[in-house]
Design a protein around this motif. Structure first.
Motif, PDB file in Angstrom:
ATOM      1  N   LEU A 117      -7.480   2.443   0.493  1.00  0.00           N
ATOM      2  CA  LEU A 117      -6.274   1.928  -0.148  1.00  0.00           C
ATOM      3  C   LEU A 117      -5.916   0.553   0.414  1.00  0.00           C
ATOM      4  CD1 LEU A 117      -3.800   2.253  -2.005  1.00  0.00           C
ATOM      5  CD2 LEU A 117      -2.667   3.453  -0.105  1.00  0.00           C
ATOM      6  N   LEU A 118      -5.950   0.398   1.725  1.00  0.00           N
ATOM      7  CA  LEU A 118      -5.637  -0.888   2.340  1.00  0.00           C
ATOM      8  C   LEU A 118      -6.630  -1.961   1.917  1.00  0.00           C
ATOM      9  CD1 LEU A 118      -4.765   0.386   5.939  1.00  0.00           C
ATOM     10  CD2 LEU A 118      -3.146  -0.497   4.247  1.00  0.00           C
ATOM     11  N   ASN A 149      -6.440  -4.369  -1.308  1.00  0.00           N
ATOM     12  CA  ASN A 149      -5.711  -5.635  -1.295  1.00  0.00           C
ATOM     13  C   ASN A 149      -6.692  -6.769  -0.972  1.00  0.00           C
ATOM     14  OD1 ASN A 149      -4.005  -7.881  -0.447  1.00  0.00           O
ATOM     15  ND2 ASN A 149      -2.334  -6.396  -0.393  1.00  0.00           N
ATOM     16  N   ALA A 196       0.817  -1.216   0.000  1.00  0.00           N
ATOM     17  CA  ALA A 196       0.000   0.000   0.000  1.00  0.00           C
ATOM     18  C   ALA A 196       0.850   1.265   0.000  1.00  0.00           C
ATOM     19  CB  ALA A 196      -0.941   0.001   1.197  1.00  0.00           C
TER      20      ALA A 196
END
Length: 360
Positions: A211-212, A215, A160
Protein backbone atom coordinates in the motif's frame (compact mmCIF):
# COMPACT_ATOMS: atom_id res chain seq x y z
CA UNK A 1 25.72 -22.75 10.19
CA UNK A 2 22.11 -22.31 11.21
CA UNK A 3 19.52 -21.36 8.59
CA UNK A 4 18.84 -17.66 8.27
CA UNK A 5 15.50 -16.33 9.46
CA UNK A 6 13.17 -14.60 7.01
CA UNK A 7 10.90 -11.62 7.51
CA UNK A 8 7.26 -11.63 6.30
CA UNK A 9 8.45 -9.53 3.34
CA UNK A 10 11.24 -11.86 2.23
CA UNK A 11 9.44 -13.24 -0.82
CA UNK A 12 8.58 -9.70 -1.96
CA UNK A 13 12.23 -8.66 -1.78
CA UNK A 14 13.37 -11.67 -3.81
CA UNK A 15 10.62 -11.21 -6.41
CA UNK A 16 11.63 -7.56 -6.87
CA UNK A 17 15.32 -8.21 -7.39
CA UNK A 18 16.73 -7.16 -4.04
CA UNK A 19 20.29 -8.19 -3.26
CA UNK A 20 19.99 -10.33 -0.14
CA UNK A 21 22.69 -10.68 2.53
CA UNK A 22 22.98 -12.29 5.99
CA UNK A 23 22.43 -9.76 8.78
CA UNK A 24 21.95 -10.49 12.49
CA UNK A 25 20.87 -14.05 11.65
CA UNK A 26 18.37 -12.91 8.99
CA UNK A 27 18.32 -12.94 5.20
CA UNK A 28 17.86 -9.22 4.54
CA UNK A 29 17.80 -6.87 1.51
CA UNK A 30 20.93 -4.73 1.32
CA UNK A 31 19.82 -2.84 -1.80
CA UNK A 32 17.30 -2.72 -4.65
CA UNK A 33 18.19 -0.03 -7.24
CA UNK A 34 21.47 0.87 -5.52
CA UNK A 35 22.66 2.28 -2.20
CA UNK A 36 23.41 5.80 -3.46
CA UNK A 37 20.05 6.16 -5.20
CA UNK A 38 18.13 4.78 -2.20
CA UNK A 39 20.07 7.07 0.15
CA UNK A 40 19.28 10.20 -1.86
CA UNK A 41 15.65 9.20 -2.34
CA UNK A 42 15.24 8.91 1.44
CA UNK A 43 16.84 12.32 1.97
CA UNK A 44 14.52 14.00 -0.57
CA UNK A 45 11.27 11.99 -0.75
CA UNK A 46 10.34 8.82 1.18
CA UNK A 47 11.50 5.22 1.47
CA UNK A 48 10.24 2.10 3.18
CA UNK A 49 12.59 -0.21 5.08
CA UNK A 50 11.88 -3.77 6.18
CA UNK A 51 12.90 -3.78 9.85
CA UNK A 52 10.91 -6.88 10.85
CA UNK A 53 14.07 -8.50 12.22
CA UNK A 54 13.96 -6.24 15.28
CA UNK A 55 12.65 -7.56 18.57
CA UNK A 56 9.67 -6.41 20.62
CA UNK A 57 8.81 -7.22 24.25
CA UNK A 58 5.74 -6.44 26.34
CA UNK A 59 6.02 -5.67 30.05
CA UNK A 60 3.15 -4.76 32.32
CA UNK A 61 1.82 -5.16 35.82
CA UNK A 62 1.76 -3.40 39.16
CA UNK A 63 5.02 -1.50 39.71
CA UNK A 64 6.28 -2.34 36.20
CA UNK A 65 7.84 1.11 35.98
CA UNK A 66 9.82 0.61 39.17
CA UNK A 67 10.99 -2.82 38.08
CA UNK A 68 12.04 -1.69 34.60
CA UNK A 69 13.76 1.42 35.97
CA UNK A 70 16.27 -0.84 37.72
CA UNK A 71 17.17 -2.51 34.41
CA UNK A 72 17.30 0.24 31.75
CA UNK A 73 18.95 3.67 31.72
CA UNK A 74 15.79 5.40 30.45
CA UNK A 75 14.29 7.96 32.82
CA UNK A 76 10.87 6.32 33.13
CA UNK A 77 9.79 8.73 35.88
CA UNK A 78 9.36 11.42 33.21
CA UNK A 79 8.15 9.14 30.40
CA UNK A 80 4.38 9.42 30.12
CA UNK A 81 1.87 7.48 28.01
CA UNK A 82 2.18 7.86 24.22
CA UNK A 83 5.86 8.79 24.50
CA UNK A 84 8.93 6.70 23.77
CA UNK A 85 12.58 7.11 24.73
CA UNK A 86 15.99 5.83 23.64
CA UNK A 87 18.46 4.31 26.10
CA UNK A 88 20.43 1.24 27.11
CA UNK A 89 20.55 -2.10 28.85
CA UNK A 90 23.85 -2.26 30.74
CA UNK A 91 25.84 -5.03 32.38
CA UNK A 92 27.30 -4.64 35.87
CA UNK A 93 30.47 -3.07 34.42
CA UNK A 94 28.50 -0.37 32.60
CA UNK A 95 28.99 -2.00 29.19
CA UNK A 96 26.13 -1.85 26.68
CA UNK A 97 24.21 -5.12 26.36
CA UNK A 98 21.95 -3.37 23.86
CA UNK A 99 20.47 -0.02 22.93
CA UNK A 100 16.68 0.03 22.82
CA UNK A 101 13.58 2.19 22.72
CA UNK A 102 11.01 1.98 25.52
CA UNK A 103 7.38 2.83 24.69
CA UNK A 104 5.08 3.84 27.53
CA UNK A 105 1.74 2.38 26.40
CA UNK A 106 0.03 3.33 29.69
CA UNK A 107 0.93 3.54 33.35
CA UNK A 108 2.94 0.39 34.21
CA UNK A 109 2.53 -0.88 30.63
CA UNK A 110 5.54 -0.85 28.28
CA UNK A 111 6.81 -2.09 24.94
CA UNK A 112 10.56 -2.47 24.41
CA UNK A 113 12.12 -2.53 20.95
CA UNK A 114 15.56 -4.18 20.76
CA UNK A 115 18.08 -5.16 18.12
CA UNK A 116 17.42 -8.33 16.16
CA UNK A 117 20.74 -9.98 16.99
CA UNK A 118 20.18 -9.40 20.73
CA UNK A 119 16.58 -10.58 21.18
CA UNK A 120 17.32 -13.78 23.10
CA UNK A 121 20.12 -12.21 25.14
CA UNK A 122 18.04 -9.17 26.06
CA UNK A 123 14.93 -11.15 26.94
CA UNK A 124 16.83 -13.51 29.23
CA UNK A 125 18.69 -10.63 30.91
CA UNK A 126 15.58 -8.57 31.57
CA UNK A 127 13.53 -11.56 32.72
CA UNK A 128 16.24 -12.58 35.20
CA UNK A 129 15.99 -9.17 36.87
CA UNK A 130 12.18 -8.87 37.01
CA UNK A 131 9.90 -10.00 39.83
CA UNK A 132 8.60 -13.50 39.12
CA UNK A 133 4.97 -12.34 38.96
CA UNK A 134 5.59 -9.58 36.38
CA UNK A 135 4.01 -10.12 32.94
CA UNK A 136 6.84 -10.17 30.38
CA UNK A 137 6.40 -11.52 26.85
CA UNK A 138 8.52 -11.72 23.72
CA UNK A 139 6.18 -10.73 20.87
CA UNK A 140 8.88 -10.49 18.19
CA UNK A 141 7.69 -13.39 16.03
CA UNK A 142 4.15 -12.05 15.79
CA UNK A 143 5.16 -8.42 15.24
CA UNK A 144 6.22 -6.76 11.98
CA UNK A 145 8.03 -3.43 11.81
CA UNK A 146 8.15 -1.20 8.74
CA UNK A 147 10.01 2.11 8.72
CA UNK A 148 8.72 4.91 6.49
CA UNK A 149 11.43 7.58 6.29
CA UNK A 150 11.94 10.82 4.40
CA UNK A 151 10.64 14.41 4.27
CA UNK A 152 7.50 13.28 2.37
CA UNK A 153 6.73 10.44 4.80
CA UNK A 154 3.89 12.20 6.64
CA UNK A 155 2.09 12.96 3.39
CA UNK A 156 2.54 9.35 2.28
CA UNK A 157 1.28 7.93 5.58
CA UNK A 158 -1.72 10.26 5.62
CA UNK A 159 -2.75 9.23 2.10
CA UNK A 160 -2.23 5.51 2.78
CA UNK A 161 -4.23 5.40 6.02
CA UNK A 162 -6.80 8.15 5.43
CA UNK A 163 -5.73 9.75 8.72
CA UNK A 164 -3.74 12.86 9.56
CA UNK A 165 -0.57 11.97 11.50
CA UNK A 166 0.96 15.45 11.49
CA UNK A 167 0.11 15.92 15.18
CA UNK A 168 2.76 13.40 16.24
CA UNK A 169 5.87 15.06 17.65
CA UNK A 170 9.37 13.56 17.68
CA UNK A 171 9.47 10.40 19.82
CA UNK A 172 5.73 10.26 20.39
CA UNK A 173 3.34 7.58 19.16
CA UNK A 174 -0.29 6.61 18.87
CA UNK A 175 -2.16 3.34 18.62
CA UNK A 176 -4.12 3.03 15.42
CA UNK A 177 -5.48 0.34 13.12
CA UNK A 178 -4.60 -1.22 9.81
CA UNK A 179 -6.99 -3.56 8.04
CA UNK A 180 -9.02 -4.00 11.23
CA UNK A 181 -6.06 -4.90 13.46
CA UNK A 182 -4.00 -2.84 15.92
CA UNK A 183 -1.05 -0.82 14.66
CA UNK A 184 1.35 1.41 16.58
CA UNK A 185 2.66 4.46 14.72
CA UNK A 186 5.65 6.25 16.24
CA UNK A 187 7.48 9.28 14.92
CA UNK A 188 10.99 7.94 15.28
CA UNK A 189 13.63 6.56 12.95
CA UNK A 190 17.26 5.89 12.14
CA UNK A 191 17.91 8.17 9.17
CA UNK A 192 17.80 11.73 10.49
CA UNK A 193 14.73 12.47 8.36
CA UNK A 194 11.08 12.88 9.23
CA UNK A 195 9.82 9.34 9.60
CA UNK A 196 7.57 6.80 11.20
CA UNK A 197 8.00 3.30 12.58
CA UNK A 198 4.95 1.13 12.04
CA UNK A 199 4.30 -1.93 14.24
CA UNK A 200 1.58 -4.38 13.25
CA UNK A 201 0.72 -8.07 12.99
CA UNK A 202 3.29 -9.94 10.92
CA UNK A 203 0.63 -11.35 8.57
CA UNK A 204 -0.45 -7.78 7.65
CA UNK A 205 3.05 -6.54 6.81
CA UNK A 206 2.96 -7.24 3.08
CA UNK A 207 -0.38 -5.50 2.59
CA UNK A 208 0.88 -2.35 4.31
CA UNK A 209 4.21 -2.47 2.48
CA UNK A 210 2.52 -2.70 -0.91
CA UNK A 211 0.00 0.00 0.00
CA UNK A 212 2.78 2.45 0.89
CA UNK A 213 4.61 1.63 -2.34
CA UNK A 214 1.57 2.56 -4.42
CA UNK A 215 2.53 6.18 -3.78
CA UNK A 216 4.97 7.39 -6.48
CA UNK A 217 6.91 9.27 -3.81
CA UNK A 218 7.95 5.99 -2.17
CA UNK A 219 10.66 3.47 -3.04
CA UNK A 220 12.04 0.50 -1.08
CA UNK A 221 15.45 0.93 0.54
CA UNK A 222 17.79 -1.68 1.97
CA UNK A 223 20.27 -2.03 4.79
CA UNK A 224 23.02 -0.39 2.74
CA UNK A 225 21.25 2.96 2.54
CA UNK A 226 20.05 2.60 6.13
CA UNK A 227 23.70 2.35 7.18
CA UNK A 228 24.94 5.37 5.20
CA UNK A 229 21.96 7.44 6.36
CA UNK A 230 22.48 6.66 10.04
CA UNK A 231 26.25 7.16 9.83
CA UNK A 232 25.83 10.64 8.33
CA UNK A 233 23.78 11.45 11.44
CA UNK A 234 26.36 9.89 13.78
CA UNK A 235 23.84 7.32 15.03
CA UNK A 236 25.45 4.28 16.64
CA UNK A 237 25.07 0.70 15.42
CA UNK A 238 25.08 -2.06 18.01
CA UNK A 239 27.88 -4.56 17.47
CA UNK A 240 30.10 -1.93 15.87
CA UNK A 241 29.87 1.38 17.74
CA UNK A 242 28.20 -0.05 20.84
CA UNK A 243 29.14 -3.24 22.70
CA UNK A 244 29.54 -4.73 26.14
CA UNK A 245 33.18 -3.59 26.31
CA UNK A 246 32.26 0.11 26.18
CA UNK A 247 30.09 2.35 28.32
CA UNK A 248 27.49 4.82 26.98
CA UNK A 249 29.76 7.67 28.09
CA UNK A 250 32.59 6.26 25.99
CA UNK A 251 30.20 6.19 23.03
CA UNK A 252 29.47 9.89 23.60
CA UNK A 253 25.97 9.14 24.90
CA UNK A 254 26.11 10.20 28.54
CA UNK A 255 23.13 12.48 27.79
CA UNK A 256 20.94 9.35 27.75
CA UNK A 257 21.88 8.54 31.36
CA UNK A 258 19.47 10.88 33.15
CA UNK A 259 17.55 8.33 35.19
CA UNK A 260 17.76 8.84 38.94
CA UNK A 261 16.98 5.17 39.55
CA UNK A 262 19.69 2.80 40.71
CA UNK A 263 19.85 0.84 37.45
CA UNK A 264 22.27 -1.98 36.73
CA UNK A 265 25.68 -0.67 35.66
CA UNK A 266 25.04 2.91 36.78
CA UNK A 267 28.16 3.10 38.95
CA UNK A 268 30.40 2.54 35.92
CA UNK A 269 28.24 3.90 33.08
CA UNK A 270 30.15 7.19 33.06
CA UNK A 271 33.63 5.62 32.99
CA UNK A 272 35.70 6.67 29.99
CA UNK A 273 38.85 4.86 28.88
CA UNK A 274 38.24 5.34 25.15
CA UNK A 275 36.05 7.86 23.34
CA UNK A 276 34.01 7.35 20.18
CA UNK A 277 34.94 10.28 17.95
CA UNK A 278 33.74 11.46 14.52
CA UNK A 279 36.32 11.53 11.73
CA UNK A 280 36.11 13.36 8.41
CA UNK A 281 38.10 12.16 5.40
CA UNK A 282 38.72 14.31 2.33
CA UNK A 283 37.95 11.92 -0.53
CA UNK A 284 35.51 9.14 -1.37
CA UNK A 285 37.77 6.37 -0.10
CA UNK A 286 36.31 5.11 3.17
CA UNK A 287 37.81 3.71 6.33
CA UNK A 288 36.62 0.24 7.27
CA UNK A 289 35.55 -1.43 10.49
CA UNK A 290 38.61 -2.26 12.64
CA UNK A 291 41.02 -0.12 10.61
CA UNK A 292 43.65 1.27 13.00
CA UNK A 293 43.60 4.95 13.97
CA UNK A 294 47.02 6.54 14.28
CA UNK A 295 48.49 9.83 15.40
CA UNK A 296 50.48 11.74 12.74
CA UNK A 297 53.58 10.28 14.42
CA UNK A 298 52.39 6.78 13.54
CA UNK A 299 51.43 5.78 17.09
CA UNK A 300 48.31 3.58 17.14
CA UNK A 301 45.66 5.08 19.44
CA UNK A 302 42.36 3.46 18.37
CA UNK A 303 40.27 1.69 15.76
CA UNK A 304 37.45 2.50 13.36
CA UNK A 305 34.02 1.14 14.28
CA UNK A 306 31.97 2.45 11.31
CA UNK A 307 33.12 4.03 8.08
CA UNK A 308 31.56 4.84 4.71
CA UNK A 309 31.37 7.30 1.86
CA UNK A 310 28.70 9.83 2.85
CA UNK A 311 26.51 10.43 -0.23
CA UNK A 312 24.93 13.63 1.12
CA UNK A 313 28.34 15.14 1.85
CA UNK A 314 30.49 13.97 -1.04
CA UNK A 315 33.29 12.55 1.11
CA UNK A 316 33.90 9.73 3.57
CA UNK A 317 33.21 9.81 7.31
CA UNK A 318 33.86 7.42 10.17
CA UNK A 319 33.34 6.76 13.86
CA UNK A 320 36.29 5.43 15.86
CA UNK A 321 37.20 4.55 19.43
CA UNK A 322 40.35 6.45 20.41
CA UNK A 323 42.28 6.37 23.68
CA UNK A 324 40.73 9.09 25.84
CA UNK A 325 44.10 10.82 26.20
CA UNK A 326 44.13 11.55 22.48
CA UNK A 327 40.40 11.94 21.77
CA UNK A 328 40.55 15.74 21.64
CA UNK A 329 43.20 15.70 18.95
CA UNK A 330 42.39 17.12 15.53
CA UNK A 331 44.60 15.20 13.10
CA UNK A 332 44.75 11.44 12.63
CA UNK A 333 45.67 8.76 10.13
CA UNK A 334 43.41 5.83 9.36
CA UNK A 335 44.18 2.47 7.78
CA UNK A 336 46.94 -0.05 7.26
CA UNK A 337 49.92 -0.06 4.94
CA UNK A 338 52.19 2.62 3.56
CA UNK A 339 49.41 5.06 2.61
CA UNK A 340 46.93 5.53 5.46
CA UNK A 341 44.12 8.03 4.97
CA UNK A 342 44.33 11.49 6.51
CA UNK A 343 41.41 12.24 8.84
CA UNK A 344 40.40 15.18 11.00
CA UNK A 345 38.17 15.20 14.04
CA UNK A 346 34.68 16.30 13.04
CA UNK A 347 31.44 17.15 14.82
CA UNK A 348 28.14 15.30 14.97
CA UNK A 349 25.92 15.04 13.16
CA UNK A 350 28.04 15.03 10.02
CA UNK A 351 24.90 15.87 8.02
CA UNK A 352 22.98 18.81 9.48
CA UNK A 353 20.02 19.23 7.13
CA UNK A 354 17.87 16.33 8.41
CA UNK A 355 14.12 16.82 8.86
CA UNK A 356 13.57 14.42 11.79
CA UNK A 357 12.60 17.16 14.24
CA UNK A 358 10.72 19.43 11.83
CA UNK A 359 7.46 20.89 13.17
CA UNK A 360 4.52 19.88 10.98
Amino acid sequence: MSELSRTPLHSWHVAHGAKMVPFAGWDMPVQYSGILEEHQHTRTKASVFDICHMGEFKLRGAKARNALSRIVTHNLATLGPRRCRYGFLLNEDGGVIDDCIVYCMADDDYMLVVNGARVDTDFAWIKSHLPADMFFENISEMTAKIDLQGPESCRVLNEATGEDWSFLTYFSFKRGEFDGDPMVVSRTGYTGELGYELYLREDKARALWELLLQNPLVKPAGLGARDTLRLEMGMALYGQDLDEAHTPAEAGMASFLKSEADYIGKAKAFDVRESLIPLVLEGRRAARHDDPVLLPSGEAVGRVTSGSFAPSLGHAVALAYVDARHAQGTDFLVGKGAKPLAATRGTLPFYTQGTARVKL
